[in-house]
Structure formats: structure tokens, C-alpha cells
Scaffold this active site. Structure first.
Site, PDB file in Angstrom:
ATOM      1  N   CYS A  44       0.234 -32.453 -40.746  1.00 54.28           N
ATOM      2  CA  CYS A  44       1.226 -32.865 -41.782  1.00 54.28           C
ATOM      3  C   CYS A  44       2.230 -31.474 -42.077  1.00 54.28           C
ATOM      4  O   CYS A  44       2.801 -31.012 -43.159  1.00 54.28           O
ATOM      5  CB  CYS A  44       0.293 -32.852 -43.104  1.00 54.28           C
ATOM      6  SG  CYS A  44      -0.609 -34.451 -42.759  1.00 54.28           S
ATOM      7  N   ASN A  47       0.194 -28.409 -37.959  1.00 55.98           N
ATOM      8  CA  ASN A  47      -0.754 -29.437 -37.892  1.00 55.98           C
ATOM      9  C   ASN A  47       0.046 -30.910 -38.113  1.00 55.98           C
ATOM     10  O   ASN A  47       0.999 -30.845 -38.033  1.00 55.98           O
ATOM     11  CB  ASN A  47      -1.900 -29.255 -38.943  1.00 55.98           C
ATOM     12  CG  ASN A  47      -1.303 -29.447 -40.238  1.00 55.98           C
ATOM     13  OD1 ASN A  47      -0.120 -28.915 -40.666  1.00 55.98           O
ATOM     14  ND2 ASN A  47      -1.947 -29.996 -41.077  1.00 55.98           N
ATOM     15  N   GLU A 103       1.781 -28.353 -42.957  1.00 55.69           N
ATOM     16  CA  GLU A 103       1.548 -27.503 -43.813  1.00 55.69           C
ATOM     17  C   GLU A 103       0.557 -25.958 -43.321  1.00 55.69           C
ATOM     18  O   GLU A 103       0.366 -25.111 -44.007  1.00 55.69           O
ATOM     19  CB  GLU A 103       0.762 -27.866 -44.995  1.00 55.69           C
ATOM     20  CG  GLU A 103      -0.859 -28.057 -44.992  1.00 55.69           C
ATOM     21  CD  GLU A 103      -0.981 -29.416 -44.318  1.00 55.69           C
ATOM     22  OE1 GLU A 103      -2.145 -30.048 -44.529  1.00 55.69           O
ATOM     23  OE2 GLU A 103      -0.261 -30.167 -43.508  1.00 55.69           O
TER      24      GLU A 103
END
Length: 988
Positions: free
Chosen positions: A594, A592, A596
Site C-alpha cells: 500500500c 509495500n 506507506e
């Protein structure tokens, strides 16, 4: 320690005695003329310096014992200190011929500190604070400082254009109330600083902000001023809210606000429903019960950064007038989450208690939208972009709809054919993926999440795509701007085979996906075998569009561009897929925004994840983890996240279909560095790596157990049969599978401490409510709200200025300040040193070695410690973690070792590469009228080669696996990510 008498502690700087002694250095100049002292009640009395000498003498006796009073040493010290204090007081009083009693006491403190008598000074300070609190509790107000008294003639301009006199007493009372109960803060300091910004005809808004800004300027001298600034901002907020709802009262104090909160809460819900902002179902809750459960005192727990962030970006408003107070905000979010619960009031109260105490915090989209009429609460959306125009532009449209309500986006662009590929329908040649990425970039800028935060998207591309080299250049500031995406994040989706070729110094073949489409859905051994077949086909002339490069050269370029631009990030395709619990029903094609989240995507399914983070600092003490409390919090958090799925607003059908079918959630953590400080554990230590292991095991165990409990209550998720869960393979078990698939062992300790066998049996027998339960997000904004360190990050600086969408904020490490105070080392010189050395302790000689080790900053922590801790966590996590990596003195060799180490350690993803700048913000040495150093706190701006002067190289951590074929990357004039970018998702 013997208690100092009132006479000694207060310095007896006021007296009614008519006699007035002169100091030994009094002469005929005006500094020797008579002067008066203003008592706290405002009455003037004659100054008597003998009282200062008496007080100092008694102070030494009280601390050092009765026998010291007769010593020549003490007599001489008292005489010298008295002369110093008197000299300063007379010189400061030349203009007005009077001096405040608090000023005299301040000078006594300073004289003791300058003389090295820190124990006596410390005792004196604590006494003054104790009596100030006692006076405040009795409702007594001292006379305002002279600077504010002179401002009493100032007028304030009202909204209708008329003017009224400044209400000095109210201003003073608000400041005194804000300082109540806080050590180390002084109302007069805030008021004096406030007076400097007052002017005749100022607006009410300017008047409200003046004491807030005054308090925030003092944060660098005393961290508790952040709470003073927060409480002053809270006073402004409360008046705005109560006036806006027609509940205006004068003289609001804490007790009155607490009394009004239940009444206000009902009015708040009614107003929100009436204006169309709040879901009408919120009015169906037992508002009296919930209003009575509100904890108004928790409004005082915010730091200034935390409350200002809420004030600017989260609290509901009508036409710019806020009507939501912080505790109502948390309760509104909790009620929105509990809408699908059978016992809604009970669950809402449970969720409220967990969030308002900062034990756990939901993600920003949930905080923005829960309980509203558009409850889009999911954090992350992952999509796959198909290889046709309809599909491409549908994906761009989906990005816009998902971003509108604060979703962060990860797009898999690998299926789109590359530059030069044949287009059968037109018999033309493709322009590749880059022009479409430019469109997606501009869409993210245009749809800025309702003005609350910048639209954000990350594009992923597999390393074998023929456009990979153009993809690497997307964030460059040079070249054809039509082929640049300055606002889009980018990430490499790297298969194991590529890194194996790098280590072998082998060749790497780039393909266009229209000719090798199945590579997109293959990973591990199956990918390697099929890839070799396509290479052989290319050699036979059976593939039209391909190109051969040296794998090591491409790797070098990836690292160079990563350092130069901060992108593309490096993420690992096979690690994400081999350990995915959902590998039986799809493929993880990207992460995604970020890095994670690792969930399956396809043309028919958009992956959705809902996030929250445990505040680890609230579950740890000097003796370690409070396991009972952690278990309660984790169970509450998982239930909250599961409720998001059922009450969520889905803006596209593919997202709703996917989320209801698989029900993934992502529980993470924040405050890791604070938890280490509480246990006196340095980040660069085996003990920190062990704590990362132990804490993540506990979170993993309780999160999985909570999902099983929910499955028993509500049923298992639809696609559970066939999953790794259904086979009794938990995240800790899949680590071994990853090692076997890659054909190499991971150097990661797989020790298990909890009763995992029993939990495995429960998972198989009952099922899981959620296909995925853990992911560690950056938590940049919500950790600001909670006042703790971001996510799993090491300490950035001990003193710095943080920039975000709410402004610039001085951040001081309160843990360090407490330790320095305890050792008598916190003073103006230390503050100036911290500024000079950019918040780093290593070059400051008088800081003890143990504190330098404990409070080492991110760029002093060798990357191998960060990776080692992350590897220990990753074995317990079914998704991934947003892992920022830091380099102090970057070089190609360091970057090569860092990222190979991350791959060998079994990590699924990495996030930003953080580098220091060669040049920092100029530090002013100008002194203000207060005589204090008004230096600008350091902030990293940009990046570059090298490190701040005087900062030693990082201590070496666990031995990172070094590949035989060393990589050398040119990093001259590089510009890797800065930690203070207000537009950066990780910095928000």
C-alpha cells in the site's frame, strides 16, 4: 419554543366520540364510509377528523404563539391541511376500513412538511420520538403495523424440518429495542419493510436477516438506521454465540446481555482454548477482572457496515458457528498483545479500552490473529528478489508463507536480469523478469490468506531496468496473456535523476542489472554519478545490454498506462532513502503493498512492519485537537505495536531476524475528513492543510516520545547506533537534508510548534525502541469497523453504495444529514437529488454554499490541496503515507502536473489514481408500494474520461509547480482505479 400539548402533538387521531364528521369533499363513494382507528393497544375506535384539526390548530399556537390561533391565516391552513390528511387516510383505508394511529400521525407530519411548515413538523417529530422512547422504556409495545399483523399467520421452518408460528411479538420487541435511543428512526417502518420479505415456510436464518435487510434499506432516508441494522444483526449474533456455548436464553435484551457478558467471557476463553483456536496462555489471565471490565454498551456503537465486517471476517467460529462477541473480540486481541507485558491484566485492559472505544485500531492481521495459536500480527513484508533461480523461487515460496496469515507483500524485483541479458551458466539469453512476475501473481491468487481476504502483492521495479516497458504493460487486458499479471499490483521505483532528465527533456538509458548491479544500492548524488559512468561505458561499447529512450517519452507512457490500468503506481526512490533513519545499515529498495512502508531489504533481511491507526475523529472537537487524550492514545498505540514484535509468529527466519533487530512500527491515522467536518473546515482550504500539519506534528511528537520511553524501559533497538535518530536528526530535520541532496528547495512550510529540542536531546541520550514509528496506511477495513472516513482521504460521496467482501452497503454522510436537518432541508426530494447527482451537492440549488464547500467530494477537491496536505504531513513522518490521488477531468497535462507536484513536494510515494466513470449505475425511478423512491444509490464502476454531468470543475488549490516541458498523454477509453472494487486492498 413553547412545548406542544400532548393533545396537539399526538394529533388526537383517535376518539371514543360517536359523532363522526365528514370532510368537505366527502361524497357518496366508499371513501366517505365510516372507518375505525386502531389504538396502540389494538382496540378499535371511531375515526374523528375534528381531532386532527384541533391538534393542528394547537400545534401552530404552540410554535407561533397564542395570538396566531385567532388569525385567518392559521384557520385556513388548518382547514386545508386537515382536508389533505383526511383524504389520504380515507383512501388508504378503503380495503381494510381501519387505519393505525401511527399512520395518521405520519400523514400529519407529511402534510406539515409538504406545506412548508418545517418548524412545526420538526417539533412534532421530536415529540413523537420522545414518547416512543418513553413507551419502550416502560416495556410497552404498540400494536404491530397492519402489514406485520397479516404476516402473523406465517410459519417458520425449523432446522429439523418442523414448523412453528412466527413469533410476531418477539420480532416486534427486537425491532423496538434496536430503535431505542436513536433519533429519526421508527420501529413501524422497519417492521413494515420486514413484512414484505416474510413468506410461509421461511427458514430461521431468513427470518433473522429480514429485519436487518429492512433496516438497511432505510439508511438512505435516515443515517441512524445503520445502527438499527447493526443492532438487529447483533441480536442474531448474540443468540448464535450463546446457543453455541450452551448459554441459550429466551428474550435476551441489552440488560440481560450485559449481565451475561462476564460469565460468557470465561466460557468463550475456555471454548477457544479447548478447540485449539486460542493461545492457552489467555486462560492464565485474571478472567474475572477482565470480564468485569468489558463494556457491553460499546456493541451499540457499530454501524451496520462495521459490525457486518466483523461478523463476516473477524469473529472466531467453530464449523461456521460464531462464538466470539465484539467486546470479547477486542479483549482477545488486547490479551494477545499483552502476553509479553509484566503486568498483563492491566495492559490488556488498557489496550482493550483504546480499541473498543475506537480511539485507535490495530491492523487487520493483528485483529485476525492476536491471541490465537498462530499469532502472525504483522501487516507488511518487503523483500528483495535475488538474480538466481534458487533465490527467485525461494522468494516466491516466502511470498506464499507470508501471505498465508494475512501479510501484505512488497517485492523488489530490480536485481533480476532483463530480457536479452546473457546467462553465463548456460551461455543462453534471459527471458527477463516478466515470466517470474507471472508466477508470483499466480501464487498470490492461490494463497488467499485463509479465505479471509484475497492474497495481495505489489512488484516494484526501478525505472532504469531494461524491462521497464514490459513492466508497464503487465496489467493490460490486451496482448500475450502469458506476459500479464492481472492480479498483482505494480509500482515504479523512480530515482530523482529520471525526473530531472524528464524536466530537461534529456535521454534515459535502460540497463540490465547484471551489468550495473551497484545501481540497485545507490541513491541521490551517488546514484547520479554512477549512472552517468555507466552511460559513458555503454557509449564505449563496454556494456552489452542497454537501450536509450527519450526520458519524456517514457514518462508519458508511465502516466498513460497508469491511467489506463491503474498501475504501475509512482513512488520515489531517493525521497525514501535520503530521509530513512536506517540509511546507515541498508537501502530502501521498494515500498509495500500500500506504499506507506519504507524499510531496508536485502537478500538476508525481509523488512516487517506492524501497523495501527489513530482515529483522529475521536480526538477532535469543534475547538480543535484534544491534545491530552491524543497523547494518551498515541502512547498506548506505540506500546501495543512494540508488543507485537515480541509476541509475533514469524513464518520465515529472515523476517524474524530483521524485525527483532530494527523493531520498526507504523502508527498512522484515519478519520481525517470526519475531523475536518467536526471543525467545519473544508478539505479545499488553507485551514485543512494547516490542520494536517498540526495534527501530524502532534502524533509524530508523541509517537517518538513514546518510543523513547519504551527504550528507557526496555532498551534501544539493536541497530540504533549510527542511525539518524542517534545523530539527533528527527523526521522534521531530514526534510532539509532531502532538499539539499536533490539540489532544489521544497516549497513546504517547516514550522515547528512543539518542544522538539528537548525531545531531540532525549532521543540521543536514551535511544529509540523502534527504528521507525510512523506510516499512514489506507485503513480501508478498520475505518469501516470504526465508522469513520478512510485514512487521510477526502469524502468520496455524500451518498453511495460501497462494495466490499461483506457485500454492498449504502453509505450516507451523517454529518451532512445533520446539517440539512438543522436547516429543514432533509426530505425525499433531497434524497432523490443526491441519488441523481451521485452524492454531489454542487448541482443541487437549494443546498447552501457553505455546505457545498464543506462537503465537497473527492473529485471536487483539486489534487493540489491533497498533495499540499500530504506534504505537510510527510515532513513529520519517518516512513510514508498511502496517498490516493483523484482526477475529475483527466488529461495528460493534469496527470503530469499532479505527479511532478508530488515529487517536488517531497512525497516519498503515491498510491492509487482515482478517476470517475463516464457512466454510472442506472438509477431506477420505479416506486415501491411504500410510495418512496427506490432508486439504486450511485456507485463508480470502472473509469473513463470526463465527469458526471452537472459537477463543476474542482476549485483551484495551491499553485502546483508546473514544469516548463508540458506532457500530453492520450487518455481516451482509459480505465483508472475504481473505489468500489471488493478485491482491492485499498477498498477493503
Amino acid at each position: 419554543m413553547t412545548d406542544l400539548s400532548t393533545e396537539a402533538r399526538e394529533g388526537l387521531s383517535v376518539s371514543g366520540a360517536p359523532n363522526q364528521r365528514r370532510s368537505a369533499n366527502d361524497g357518496g363513494d366508499q371513501t366517505s364510509l365510516p372507518l375505525t382507528v386502531l389504538r396502540r393497544d389494538g382496540t378499535p375506535v371511531a375515526f374523528d377528523q375534528s381531532r386532527i384539526a384541533t391538534a393542528l390548530h394547537k400545534a401552530f399556537i404552540a410554535v407561533e404563539g397564542e395570538a396566531s390561533g385567532a388569525s385567518a391565516r392559521v384557520r385556513d391552513l388548518v382547514s386545508t391541511l386537515t382536508a389533505q390528511v383526511v383524504d389520504v387516510i380515507r383512501r388508504r383505508a378503503v380495503a381494510d376500513r381501519h387505519v393505525d394511529v401511527e399512520v395518521i400521525q405520519d400523514q400529519v407530519e407529511l402534510a406539515l412538511m409538504r406545506g412548508g411548515h418545517r418548524e412545526i413538523a420538526r417539533s412534532y417529530i421530536l415529540y413523537r420520538e420522545e414518547h416512543a422512547r418513553a413507551r419502550a422504556s416502560r416495556g410497552e409495545l404498540p400494536p404491530p403495523p397492519a402489514a406485520l399483523e397479516r404476516a402473523a399467520r406465517t410459519t417458520v421452518k425449523l432446522p429439523d424440518g418442523s414448523r412453528e408460528a412466527l413469533d410476531v411479538e418477539r420480532l416486534q420487541r427486537v425491532v423496538v429495542d434496536a430503535c431505542q435511543g436513536l433519533e429519526g428512526v421508527a420501529p413501524d417502518a422497519v417492521l413494515t419493510e420486514t413484512a414484505r420479505s416474510l413468506y410461509d415456510g421461511m427458514s430461521l436464518a431468513e427470518l433473522d436477516s429480514a429485519p436487518v435487510m429492512a433496516a438497511r434499506t432505510l439508511v438512505e432516508t435516515e443515517p441512524n438506521y445503520t445502527y438499527v441494522a447493526s443492532r438487529l444483526l447483533l441480536d442474531t449474533l448474540q443468540r448464535e454465540v450463546f446457543e453455541g456455548l450452551g448459554m441459550a436464553e429466551t428474550g435476551l435484551d441489552r440488560q440481560r446481555v450485559a449481565e451475561l457478558y462476564p460469565q460468557y467471557f470465561r466460557a468463550y476463553i475456555d471454548h477457544g482454548v479447548k478447540t485449539g483456536a486460542l493461545d492457552p496462555r489467555l486462560a492464565e489471565f485474571d478472567l474475572d477482572r477482565l470480564g468485569a471490565s468489558i463494556r457491553p454498551e460499546r456493541d451499540l456503537d457499530f454501524t451496520f457496515l462495521g459490525l457486518q465486517t466483523l461478523f463476516d471476517r473477524y469473529l472466531l467460529h467453530t464449523d461456521g458457528v460464531r462464538y466470539e462477541l465484539p467486546q470479547a473480540f477486542f479483549l482477545r486481541v488486547a490479551m494477545g498483545l499483552a502476553l509479553a507485558e509484566e503486568h498483563r491484566d492491566e495492559r490488556a485492559q488498557q489496550f482493550y479500552d483504546a480499541m473498543s472505544s475506537f480511539d485507535v485500531m490495530a491492523s487487520t492481521p493483528t485483529l485476525f490473529n492476536s491471541g490465537t495459536t498462530r499469532p502472525q500480527m504483522s501487516s507488511c513484508f518487503l523483500t528483495t528478489v535475488p538474480d538466481d533461480l534458487d533465490g527467485i523461487f525461494s522468494a516466491v515460496r516466502d511470498n506464499a508463507l507470508l501471505a498465508k496469515y494475512s501479510g501484505g507483500l512488497g517485492n523488489d524485483w530490480t536485481p533480476v536480469r532483463g530480457l536479452g541479458a546473457h546467462i553465463r551458466g548456460t551461455n543462453g539469453v534471459s527471458q527477463g523478469v516478466v515470466p517470474f512476475l507471472k508466477i508470483a501473481n499466480d501464487t498470490a491468487v492461490a494463497v488467499n490468506q485463509g479465505g479471509k481476504r484475497k492474497g495481495a502483492v505489489c512488484a516494484y521495479l526501478e525505472t532504469w531496468h531494461i524491462d521497464i516497458e514490459q513492466f508497464l504493460d503487465l496489467r493490460k487486458n490486451t496482448g500475450d496473456d502469458r506476459r500479464r499479471t492481472h492480479d498483482m499490483n505494480t509500482a515504479n521505483w523512480v530515482p530523482d535523476l529520471f525526473l530531472q532528465r524528464v524536466e530537461e527533456d534529456g535521454q534515459w538509458t535502460l540497463f540490465s542489472p547484471d551489468e550495473v548491479a551497484d545501481l540497485h544500492d545507490l541513491y541521490g548524488t551517488a546514484f547520479a554519478e554512477r549512472y552517468a559512468e555507466y552511460e559513458a561505458a555503454a557509449d564505449r561499447g563496454e556494456i552489452r545490454t542497454f537501450r536509450r529512450v527519450r526520458a519524456l517519452d517514457l514518462w508519458r507512457r508511465m502516466l498513460t498506462v497508469l491511467f489506463e490500468t491503474g498501475h504501475p503506481w509512482i513512488t520515489f526512490k531517493d525521497a525514501a532513502n535520503v530521509r530513512s533513519p536506517q540509511r546507515h545499515v541498508g537501502v530502501v529498495h521498494s515500498s509495500n503493498l500500500c506504499t506507506e512502508i519504507t524499510l531496508n531489504t536485502s537478500n538476508d533481511e525481509v523488512a516487517v512492519c506492524n501497523l495501527a491507526s489513530i482515529n483522529l475523529a475521536k480526538h477532535v472537537g469543534p475547538d480543535g485537537i484534544d491534545h491530552e487524550k491524543l497523547e494518551r492514545t498515541v502512547r498506548t498505540a506505540v506500546r501495543m505495536l512494540d508488543d507485537v514484535i515480541d509476541t509475533n509468529l514469524y513464518t520465515i527466519p529472515q523476517a524474524e531476524r530483521s524485525n527483532l533487530k530494527h523493531r520498526p512500527v507504523g502508527l498512522g491515522l484515519m478519520g481525517f475528513s470526519d475531523a475536518l467536518f467536526a471543525q467545519r473546515i473544508p478539505y479545499s482550504s488553507d485551514a485543512a492543510v494547516e490542520f494536517a500539519d498540526v495534527s501530524m506534528e502532534a502524533i509524530s511528537y508523541h509517537a517518538i516520545s513514546a518510543s523513547v520511553d519504551l527504550a528507557e524501559e526496555r532498551g534501544a533497538y539493536e541497530s540504533f547506533p549510527g542511525s539518524l535518530w542517534s545523530q539527533g536528526i528527527l523526521p522534521i530535520d531530514s526534510a532539509a537534508r532531502q532538499s539539499a541532496d536533490r539540489g532544489m528547495a521544497f516549497d513546504v512550510d517547516l514550522t515547528q510548534r512543539l518542544d522538539w529540542d528537548s525531545l531531540r536531546e532525549r532521543v540521543v541520550a536514551t535511544g529509540m525502541r523502534n527504528s521507525n514509528v510512523m506510516a499512514i496506511a489506507p485503513t480501508a477495513t478498520i475505518s469501516n469497523i470504526c465508522g469513520v472516513g478512510q485514512s487521510i482521504e477526502p469524502l468520496y460521496r455524500n451518498l453511495f453504495v460501497k462494495a466490499n467482501m461483506s457485500g454492498d452497503f449504502t453509505v450516507v454522510n451523517a454529518h451532512l444529514v445533520r446539517d440539512l436537518k438543522a436547516r429543514g432541508l432533509w426530505d425525499q426530494v433531497m434524497i432523490a437529488d443526491l441519488k441523481h447527482f451521485d452524492g454531489v451537492l454542487a448541482p443541487i440549488d437549494r443546498v447552501p454554499a457553505d455546505l457545498k464547500e464543506l462537503y465537497a467530494t473527492a473529485f471536487e477537491v483539486d489534487h493540489s490541496w491533497i498533495i499540499a496536505a500530504a506534504a505537510r504531513r510527510q515532513k513529520w513522518i519517518d516512513q510514508a503515507q498511502s496517498l490516493n490521488l483523484y482526477v475529475n477531468r483527466p488529461s495528460g497535462r493534469v496527470l503530469d502536473q499532479m505527479y511532478r507536484n508530488a515529487w517536488h513536494s517531497g512525497l516519498k510515494t503515491t498510491y492509487y489514481l482515482r478517476s470517475q466513470s463516464a457512466t454510472h449505475v442506472e438509477k431506477s425511478t420505479l416506486r415501491g408500494t411504500d410510495g418512496q423512491l427506490n432508486a439504486v444509490s450511485p456507485v463508480v464502476v470502472g473509469s473513463g474520461q470526463g465527469a458526471a454531468q452537472g459537477v463543476p470543475a474542482p476549485a483551484r488549490g495551491p499553485e502546483a509547480r508546473a514544469a516548463e516541458n508540458k506532457t500530453v498523454v492520450d487518455v481516451t477509453d482509459a480505465a483508472a482505479c475504481s473505489i468500489t472494487d471488493p478485491d482491492c486492498e485499498a477498498c477493503q
